[in-house]
Design an enzyme around this catalytic site. Structure first.
Site, short mmCIF file in Angstrom:
data_model
loop_
_atom_site.label_atom_id
_atom_site.label_comp_id
_atom_site.label_asym_id
_atom_site.label_seq_id
_atom_site.Cartn_x
_atom_site.Cartn_y
_atom_site.Cartn_z
N PHE A 126 21.37 49.10 54.57
CA PHE A 126 20.83 50.40 53.82
C PHE A 126 20.82 51.18 54.72
O PHE A 126 20.16 51.13 55.88
CB PHE A 126 19.38 49.66 53.02
CG PHE A 126 18.88 51.19 52.57
CD1 PHE A 126 19.29 51.67 51.49
CD2 PHE A 126 17.92 51.87 53.48
CE1 PHE A 126 18.78 53.06 50.98
CE2 PHE A 126 17.26 52.93 52.92
CZ PHE A 126 17.80 53.69 51.73
N ALA A 127 21.52 52.49 54.36
CA ALA A 127 21.34 53.42 55.57
C ALA A 127 20.98 54.84 55.21
O ALA A 127 21.72 55.50 54.27
CB ALA A 127 22.89 53.46 56.33
N SER A 135 11.79 60.21 59.78
CA SER A 135 10.46 60.54 59.03
C SER A 135 10.83 61.73 57.93
O SER A 135 10.50 61.68 56.84
CB SER A 135 9.27 60.83 59.84
OG SER A 135 9.13 60.09 60.89
N GLN A 337 -3.93 38.89 75.82
CA GLN A 337 -4.80 38.80 76.69
C GLN A 337 -5.48 37.58 77.08
O GLN A 337 -6.03 37.17 78.07
CB GLN A 337 -5.99 39.87 76.47
CG GLN A 337 -6.65 40.46 77.57
CD GLN A 337 -6.20 41.20 78.81
OE1 GLN A 337 -4.94 41.57 78.65
NE2 GLN A 337 -6.85 41.37 79.90
N GLY A 340 -3.80 35.20 79.36
CA GLY A 340 -3.48 35.56 80.96
C GLY A 340 -1.99 35.65 81.12
O GLY A 340 -1.26 36.16 80.31
N GLU A 364 10.56 51.59 58.19
CA GLU A 364 10.14 51.91 56.89
C GLU A 364 8.74 52.74 56.79
O GLU A 364 7.88 52.33 55.83
CB GLU A 364 10.16 50.46 56.19
CG GLU A 364 11.27 49.84 56.34
CD GLU A 364 11.59 48.57 55.63
OE1 GLU A 364 10.97 48.48 54.56
OE2 GLU A 364 12.42 47.82 55.75
N GLY A 365 8.83 53.81 57.34
CA GLY A 365 7.52 54.64 57.43
C GLY A 365 6.68 54.42 58.53
O GLY A 365 5.91 53.45 58.55
N GLU A 368 2.24 57.25 61.02
CA GLU A 368 1.84 58.85 60.85
C GLU A 368 2.35 59.11 59.29
O GLU A 368 1.51 59.96 58.68
CB GLU A 368 2.30 59.70 61.72
CG GLU A 368 1.92 59.63 63.25
CD GLU A 368 2.33 58.37 63.98
OE1 GLU A 368 3.41 57.73 63.62
OE2 GLU A 368 1.35 57.92 64.78
C1 LIG Z 1 14.76 48.52 64.58
C2 LIG Z 1 14.80 49.42 63.57
C3 LIG Z 1 15.16 49.26 62.48
C4 LIG Z 1 15.34 50.35 61.57
N1 LIG Z 1 16.10 49.81 60.17
C5 LIG Z 1 16.69 50.90 59.50
C6 LIG Z 1 17.40 50.71 58.34
O1 LIG Z 1 17.75 49.47 58.22
N2 LIG Z 1 17.79 51.77 57.49
C7 LIG Z 1 17.47 53.11 57.79
O2 LIG Z 1 17.93 54.02 57.26
N3 LIG Z 1 16.44 53.27 59.08
C8 LIG Z 1 16.00 52.40 59.75
N4 LIG Z 1 14.91 52.34 60.78
C9 LIG Z 1 14.80 54.02 61.14
C10 LIG Z 1 13.13 54.07 60.76
O3 LIG Z 1 13.02 54.01 59.34
C11 LIG Z 1 13.04 55.35 61.50
O4 LIG Z 1 13.08 55.16 62.93
C12 LIG Z 1 11.51 55.92 61.09
O5 LIG Z 1 11.40 56.28 60.03
C13 LIG Z 1 11.27 57.01 62.21
O6 LIG Z 1 12.01 58.15 62.24
P1 LIG Z 1 12.42 58.45 63.73
O7 LIG Z 1 12.68 57.47 64.58
O8 LIG Z 1 13.72 59.58 63.41
O9 LIG Z 1 11.27 59.15 64.39
P2 LIG Z 1 10.76 60.69 63.79
O10 LIG Z 1 10.80 61.12 62.53
O11 LIG Z 1 11.60 61.73 64.94
O12 LIG Z 1 9.52 60.71 64.48
C14 LIG Z 1 8.80 60.71 65.96
C15 LIG Z 1 7.46 60.56 65.89
O13 LIG Z 1 6.67 61.74 65.34
C16 LIG Z 1 5.92 61.53 64.30
N5 LIG Z 1 6.16 62.30 63.00
C17 LIG Z 1 7.04 62.78 62.49
N6 LIG Z 1 6.78 63.79 61.73
C18 LIG Z 1 5.61 63.99 61.75
C19 LIG Z 1 4.57 64.55 60.98
N7 LIG Z 1 4.79 65.57 60.01
N8 LIG Z 1 3.28 64.65 61.27
C20 LIG Z 1 2.78 63.72 62.19
N9 LIG Z 1 3.64 62.88 62.77
C21 LIG Z 1 4.70 62.94 62.38
C22 LIG Z 1 6.41 60.02 63.67
O14 LIG Z 1 5.63 59.22 62.98
C23 LIG Z 1 7.01 59.43 64.88
O15 LIG Z 1 5.68 59.00 65.66
C24 LIG Z 1 14.91 51.65 61.74
C25 LIG Z 1 14.52 51.80 62.98
C26 LIG Z 1 14.31 50.84 63.89
C27 LIG Z 1 13.63 51.17 65.25
#
Ligand SMILES: Cc1cc2nc3c(=O)[nH]c(=O)nc-3n(C[C@H](O)[C@H](O)[C@H](O)COP(=O)(O)OP(=O)(O)OC[C@H]3O[C@@H](n4cnc5c(N)ncnc54)[C@H](O)[C@@H]3O)c2cc1C
Length: 390
Positions: A126-127, A135, A337, A340, A364-365, A368
């Site tokens: 799913f992409a 986010s 922890q 050890g 998946e969200g 934050e």
């Molecule tokens: C191993 C792995 C598997 C995944 N699998 C899938 C998948 O199958 N399909 C898919 O579509 N995606 C997938 N993802 C993507 C995942 O859902 C995103 O990485 C995630 O939603 C966060 O988006 P980002 O990495 O772009 O971080 P960003 O959105 O750039 O956020 C960076 C930081 O800023 C914070 N932030 C952003 N906006 C705000 C705000 N308004 N207020 C406060 N804090 C904020 C975020 O919480 C985070 O801490 C996967 C990610 C990983 C690492």
């Protein structure tokens, strides 16, 4: 008020627990050996063999309707089973599942994509996430342009779980930039790998890893639109909703198993002539872990129950995901922890959990985003303090 499981819930939970203990946990030492040698801990055909064994026990398609050979279990029972799965660090899951939104497919798509996915003959991914939109998922840019009876896809997705192995991708693409993704400008497409997208494996701190998907003039026929044109963002939110109670349910299983290990270690490991568990410092870590684990358990079961009641589960699920993901990170950190130096080695699964569960606060969200949803619901008066009892 009754906090007990029904006889049926208990029976299904116990059967799942027996299966995991008998068929899955014995693979754990070999899994750690292989991963220490930088090999996959569980090969796809080994997973398949386990899933077929489970099928013989009646465990097939926890969420899949009976018409497709599944168990069609209530969310509470599914949550209990995900907790049992979490007790083993072998990356096992029951077979017979498909992405929830594939059930929105039309009859021809069901034959081509849904049924083979349920049967394990085809693998999906799913992409929605892109390098510039995680986010802020409504900011996606991967573009689908109409060309005759086809759509032509251009752009990139990233961090896609199973993206390097999938036979097809459920891709959320922008079909009307003016409207914007959130307001009917995004559409979901079922895109076979054979249509020309490429995937690149991404190394992560966990075992295995997601992939980047590259779409370079990938031509997709109109009949491969999933749901209605313009419905892509709503379908994406529906897909993500499921994980908001299954991910923390899994986390409860991990935390329970890890805490059990820490308690055993605290009673056997001696320093200064007595078990480390005699020290208040260790006792407090155990007490805090058990308390948080119990709190998470009920938040998650309440979220799953909300789904079963046909109520809007978003608020409860966001609290379950936020708290469950944080809880398992805190518990595993304390368990490490308490162990050890041994906790830091790859002889034990603790450091593996430590790396694995860090993801739970991100995908998946993020934490934050869950906080944003919870607070926004309250600030707008959409949800009342006190939940369903208010
Ligand atoms: C191993 C792995 C598997 C995944 N699998 C899938 C998948 O199958 N399909 C898919 O579509 N995606 C997938 N993802 C993507 C995942 O859902 C995103 O990485 C995630 O939603 C966060 O988006 P980002 O990495 O772009 O971080 P960003 O959105 O750039 O956020 C960076 C930081 O800023 C914070 N932030 C952003 N906006 C705000 C705000 N308004 N207020 C406060 N804090 C904020 C975020 O919480 C985070 O801490 C996967 C990610 C990983 C690492």
């Amino acid at each position: 008020m009754d906090f007990a499981l029904s006889d049926t819930e208990r029976a299904i939970r116990d059967t799942a627990r027996d299966f995991i203990a008998r068929e899955v946990m014995p693979l754990e030492p070999e899994l750690l050996r292989r991963e220490r040698a930088h090999r996959p801990g569980l090969e796809p055909d080994e997973l398949r063999e386990l899933q077929l064994k489970a099928r013989a026990f009646g465990f097939w398609g926890l969420a899949t309707p009976e018409a497709y050979g599944g168990m069609d279990l209530p969310a509470v029972t599914q949550s209990l089973i995900w907790t049992e799965i979490g007790r083993s660090y072998v990356p096992f899951r029951f077979g017979g599942e498909a992405d929830n939104i594939l059930f929105r497919a039309n009859d021809a798509q069901k034959r081509e994509f849904l049924v083979p996915t349920i049967e394990g003959e085809r693998r999906s991914c799913f992409a929605i996430t892109e390098p510039g939109a995680g986010s802020d998922a409504a900011n996606i840019r991967l573009n689908a342009r109409r060309d005759g009876g086809d759509w032509v896809l251009n752009g990139e997705k990233t961090f896609i779980t199973g993206g390097n192995e999938a036979d097809f991708a459920i891709v959320i693409a922008v079909t009307d930039r003016e409207k914007g993704a959130r307001n009917g400008g995004a559409t979901a497409f079922l895109v076979d790998r054979a249509m020309g997208w490429r995937s690149e494996f991404i190394q992560t701190m966990g075992e295995g890893g997601p992939a980047a998907l590259v779409f370079d003039d990938v031509r997709v026929p109109e009949r491969n639109i999933l749901g209605e044109p313009g419905q892509g963002f709503a379908l994406a939110m529906e897909w993500i909703g499921k994980g908001r109670y299954t991910i923390p349910s899994h986390a409860v299983g991990i935390a329970e198993r890890a805490l059990r290990m820490a308690i055993d270690h605290a009673t056997t490991r001696q320093t200064f002539g007595r078990p480390i568990g005699d020290n208040q410092a260790i006792q407090w870590m155990i007490a805090d872990s058990e308390t948080e684990l119990e709190a998470a358990r009920w938040l998650i079961l309440r979220a799953a129950w909300t789904v079963d009641q046909g109520m809007d589960p978003r608020h409860a699920s966001s609290m379950a995901k936020l708290y469950g993901a944080g809880m398992v990170n805190r518990v595993v950190d304390r368990v490490l922890q308490i162990h050890g130096g041994m906790g830091y080695t790859r002889e034990l699964p603790v450091e593996r959990w430590y790396r694995q569960v860090r993801l739970y606060r991100i995908f998946e969200g993020t934490d934050e985003m869950q906080r944003l949803i919870i607070a926004r619901d309250l600030l707008r008066g959409y949800t009342r303090l006190g939940g369903h009892l208010a």
